[in-house]
Scaffold this motif. Structure first.
Motif, PDB file in Angstrom:
ATOM      1  N   MET A  69      -1.850   1.152 -20.277  1.00  0.00           N
ATOM      2  CA  MET A  69      -2.711   2.319 -20.124  1.00  0.00           C
ATOM      3  C   MET A  69      -1.876   3.484 -19.592  1.00  0.00           C
ATOM      4  N   ILE A  70      -2.012   4.624 -20.214  1.00  0.00           N
ATOM      5  CA  ILE A  70      -1.354   5.854 -19.771  1.00  0.00           C
ATOM      6  C   ILE A  70      -2.425   6.796 -19.217  1.00  0.00           C
ATOM      7  N   VAL A  71      -2.189   7.296 -18.013  1.00  0.00           N
ATOM      8  CA  VAL A  71      -3.119   8.232 -17.380  1.00  0.00           C
ATOM      9  C   VAL A  71      -2.425   9.574 -17.258  1.00  0.00           C
ATOM     10  N   SER A  72      -3.024  10.597 -17.857  1.00  0.00           N
ATOM     11  CA  SER A  72      -2.445  11.938 -17.823  1.00  0.00           C
ATOM     12  C   SER A  72      -2.870  12.658 -16.549  1.00  0.00           C
ATOM     13  N   VAL A  73      -1.886  13.194 -15.827  1.00  0.00           N
ATOM     14  CA  VAL A  73      -2.132  13.989 -14.632  1.00  0.00           C
ATOM     15  C   VAL A  73      -1.325  15.275 -14.768  1.00  0.00           C
ATOM     16  N   LYS A  74      -1.529  16.204 -13.865  1.00  0.00           N
ATOM     17  CA  LYS A  74      -0.805  17.464 -13.932  1.00  0.00           C
ATOM     18  C   LYS A  74       0.695  17.209 -13.747  1.00  0.00           C
ATOM     19  N   GLY A  75       1.468  17.481 -14.779  1.00  0.00           N
ATOM     20  CA  GLY A  75       2.915  17.369 -14.687  1.00  0.00           C
ATOM     21  C   GLY A  75       3.481  15.998 -14.962  1.00  0.00           C
ATOM     22  N   ALA A  76       2.654  15.007 -15.344  1.00  0.00           N
ATOM     23  CA  ALA A  76       3.189  13.661 -15.548  1.00  0.00           C
ATOM     24  C   ALA A  76       2.231  12.813 -16.379  1.00  0.00           C
ATOM     25  N   GLU A  77       2.803  11.768 -16.957  1.00  0.00           N
ATOM     26  CA  GLU A  77       2.038  10.710 -17.610  1.00  0.00           C
ATOM     27  C   GLU A  77       2.316   9.431 -16.826  1.00  0.00           C
ATOM     28  N   LEU A  78       1.280   8.824 -16.261  1.00  0.00           N
ATOM     29  CA  LEU A  78       1.455   7.656 -15.408  1.00  0.00           C
ATOM     30  C   LEU A  78       1.241   6.378 -16.212  1.00  0.00           C
ATOM     31  N   PHE A  79       2.246   5.499 -16.165  1.00  0.00           N
ATOM     32  CA  PHE A  79       2.163   4.218 -16.865  1.00  0.00           C
ATOM     33  C   PHE A  79       1.512   3.188 -15.949  1.00  0.00           C
ATOM     34  N   THR A  80       0.530   2.463 -16.454  1.00  0.00           N
ATOM     35  CA  THR A  80      -0.156   1.444 -15.661  1.00  0.00           C
ATOM     36  C   THR A  80      -0.340   0.175 -16.482  1.00  0.00           C
ATOM     37  N   THR A  81      -0.393  -0.947 -15.786  1.00  0.00           N
ATOM     38  CA  THR A  81      -0.786  -2.218 -16.390  1.00  0.00           C
ATOM     39  C   THR A  81      -1.798  -2.857 -15.461  1.00  0.00           C
ATOM     40  N   LYS A  82      -2.528  -3.843 -15.938  1.00  0.00           N
ATOM     41  CA  LYS A  82      -3.473  -4.515 -15.047  1.00  0.00           C
ATOM     42  C   LYS A  82      -3.658  -5.964 -15.458  1.00  0.00           C
ATOM     43  N   ARG A  83      -4.077  -6.749 -14.460  1.00  0.00           N
ATOM     44  CA  ARG A  83      -4.393  -8.158 -14.707  1.00  0.00           C
ATOM     45  C   ARG A  83      -5.358  -8.630 -13.644  1.00  0.00           C
ATOM     46  N   GLY A  84      -6.089  -9.684 -13.954  1.00  0.00           N
ATOM     47  CA  GLY A  84      -6.989 -10.276 -12.984  1.00  0.00           C
ATOM     48  C   GLY A  84      -8.416  -9.808 -13.144  1.00  0.00           C
ATOM     49  N   SER A  85      -9.260 -10.280 -12.235  1.00  0.00           N
ATOM     50  CA  SER A  85     -10.674  -9.910 -12.265  1.00  0.00           C
ATOM     51  C   SER A  85     -11.184  -9.839 -10.837  1.00  0.00           C
ATOM     52  N   GLY A  86     -12.188  -9.005 -10.660  1.00  0.00           N
ATOM     53  CA  GLY A  86     -12.751  -8.794  -9.333  1.00  0.00           C
ATOM     54  C   GLY A  86     -12.656  -7.334  -8.958  1.00  0.00           C
ATOM     55  N   PRO A  87     -12.839  -6.997  -7.684  1.00  0.00           N
ATOM     56  CA  PRO A  87     -12.701  -5.604  -7.248  1.00  0.00           C
ATOM     57  C   PRO A  87     -11.318  -5.065  -7.594  1.00  0.00           C
ATOM     58  N   ALA A  88     -11.265  -3.802  -7.999  1.00  0.00           N
ATOM     59  CA  ALA A  88      -9.997  -3.207  -8.421  1.00  0.00           C
ATOM     60  C   ALA A  88      -9.119  -2.888  -7.218  1.00  0.00           C
ATOM     61  N   CYS A  89      -7.813  -3.098  -7.393  1.00  0.00           N
ATOM     62  CA  CYS A  89      -6.834  -2.813  -6.342  1.00  0.00           C
ATOM     63  C   CYS A  89      -5.607  -2.194  -6.984  1.00  0.00           C
ATOM     64  N   LEU A 135      -8.853 -10.429  -7.472  1.00  0.00           N
ATOM     65  CA  LEU A 135      -8.853  -8.970  -7.575  1.00  0.00           C
ATOM     66  C   LEU A 135      -8.326  -8.557  -8.942  1.00  0.00           C
ATOM     67  N   GLU A 136      -8.771  -7.410  -9.435  1.00  0.00           N
ATOM     68  CA  GLU A 136      -8.143  -6.811 -10.606  1.00  0.00           C
ATOM     69  C   GLU A 136      -7.013  -5.926 -10.101  1.00  0.00           C
ATOM     70  N   LEU A 137      -5.787  -6.364 -10.311  1.00  0.00           N
ATOM     71  CA  LEU A 137      -4.612  -5.643  -9.833  1.00  0.00           C
ATOM     72  C   LEU A 137      -4.184  -4.630 -10.880  1.00  0.00           C
ATOM     73  N   VAL A 138      -4.078  -3.382 -10.467  1.00  0.00           N
ATOM     74  CA  VAL A 138      -3.714  -2.290 -11.371  1.00  0.00           C
ATOM     75  C   VAL A 138      -2.380  -1.725 -10.880  1.00  0.00           C
ATOM     76  N   TYR A 139      -1.313  -2.011 -11.626  1.00  0.00           N
ATOM     77  CA  TYR A 139       0.033  -1.602 -11.256  1.00  0.00           C
ATOM     78  C   TYR A 139       0.303  -0.197 -11.807  1.00  0.00           C
ATOM     79  N   VAL A 140       0.801   0.680 -10.945  1.00  0.00           N
ATOM     80  CA  VAL A 140       0.992   2.082 -11.320  1.00  0.00           C
ATOM     81  C   VAL A 140       2.430   2.500 -11.037  1.00  0.00           C
ATOM     82  N   ASP A 141       3.178   2.868 -12.080  1.00  0.00           N
ATOM     83  CA  ASP A 141       4.485   3.485 -11.865  1.00  0.00           C
ATOM     84  C   ASP A 141       4.257   4.893 -11.323  1.00  0.00           C
TER      85      ASP A 141
END
Length: 273
Positions: free
Chosen positions: A1-21, A44-50
């Motif tokens: 998943m790529i999340v667009s923010v001001k001045g950058a594109e953030l790369f993320t991955t995720k795994r697991g289930s439950g409340p997001a972390c 937990l649903e772990l969401v890794y963010v570069d």
């Protein structure tokens, strides 16, 4: 998943289930994914963010301030479609996790930091680490470290130097940590900014009343890079902080004691709810 923010594109991955972390990453997501235990992603649903300027994310790391960090992580949270989210930061990235919680208490439910110092002055941390190691470490651990450092070639890379420091970082001083850091993507400009600009002035006790989000401080008894003793007297000054010492861990308690770590964190989260 790529999340667009001001001045950058953030790369993320995720795994697991439950409340997001959210799990902020500084050397690419792969080493963090490899080290965080399945026992935690079962709960937990772990969401890794570069972070911007690191790993596979774009952007200039020099733009990263604590305010910009909070805006970036808020954009990831909104993209996930959740109202509230936990955040787990390891080592100095725990400072970033705490500052995200400080700035966004309405949307951050829990802050978990592991192997994080209470202050970001790297020179002071290095001196405290060396002193604690000399006083506390076994003679065998000291000898293994000396031998590892003596075998380093001239001009050793930061990765080689870090692996030589295994006796400082792991409960087992002979542990082969190299596979854990395979596919690491180290961006020197990012680390220069993180350690040279963001960290030095950081102090978790500054304006403690503004740190209203519950804080879980995980520390390894045999962490000689960030000694647990640094937290002596600090926890009582914080509004809602819990310190948990893992007796058979070094700098990565989530990896070395995965079941205990997952249980301690999720039980604490349940009590906080």
């Amino acid at each position: 998943m790529i999340v667009s923010v001001k001045g950058a594109e953030l790369f993320t991955t995720k795994r697991g289930s439950g409340p997001a972390c959210l799990v902020p990453c500084s050397i690419g997501t792969k080493p963090y994914e490899r080290q965080t235990p399945a026992q935690l992603s079962d709960r937990l649903e772990l969401v890794y963010v570069d972070l911007r300027g690191s790993g596979r994310s774009t952007g200039d790391p020099a733009d990263l301030t604590f305010d910009v960090l909070a805006e970036d992580l808020e954009a990831v949270r909104v993209n996930l479609g959740v109202d509230r989210i936990a955040v787990l930061g390891h080592s100095i990235l725990g400072a970033l996790a705490a500052e995200y919680g400080r700035r966004c208490p309405a949307s951050v439910s829990h802050v978990i930091i592991a192997g994080t110092p209470p202050r970001g002055d790297m020179a002071q941390l290095s001196a405290s680490s060396a002193s604690f190691f000399e006083q506390d470490a076994s003679e065998e651990r000291k000898r293994i470290l000396r031998d590892n450092l003596a075998r380093l070639p001239p001009g050793a890379s930061p990765g080689e130097a870090m692996l030589a420091q295994t006796p400082l970082r792991f409960f087992d001083p002979r542990f082969d940590a190299a596979p854990l850091f395979a596919e690491a993507d180290l961006k020197p400009r990012f680390f220069a900014h993180l350690l040279g600009t963001l960290a030095p002035a950081w102090d978790i006790t500054a304006d403690p009343s503004s740190l209203r989000v519950p804080l879980f401080i995980a520390h390894g008894r045999h962490d000689y890079t960030v000694p647990h003793a640094l937290w002596d007297g600090v926890v009582p000054t914080l509004p809602d902080a819990t310190l948990h010492l893992f007796e058979q861990s070094g700098h990565q308690p989530f990896f070395e004691e995965p079941e205990r770590f997952a249980a301690a964190v999720t039980d604490w989260m349940s009590r906080q709810r």
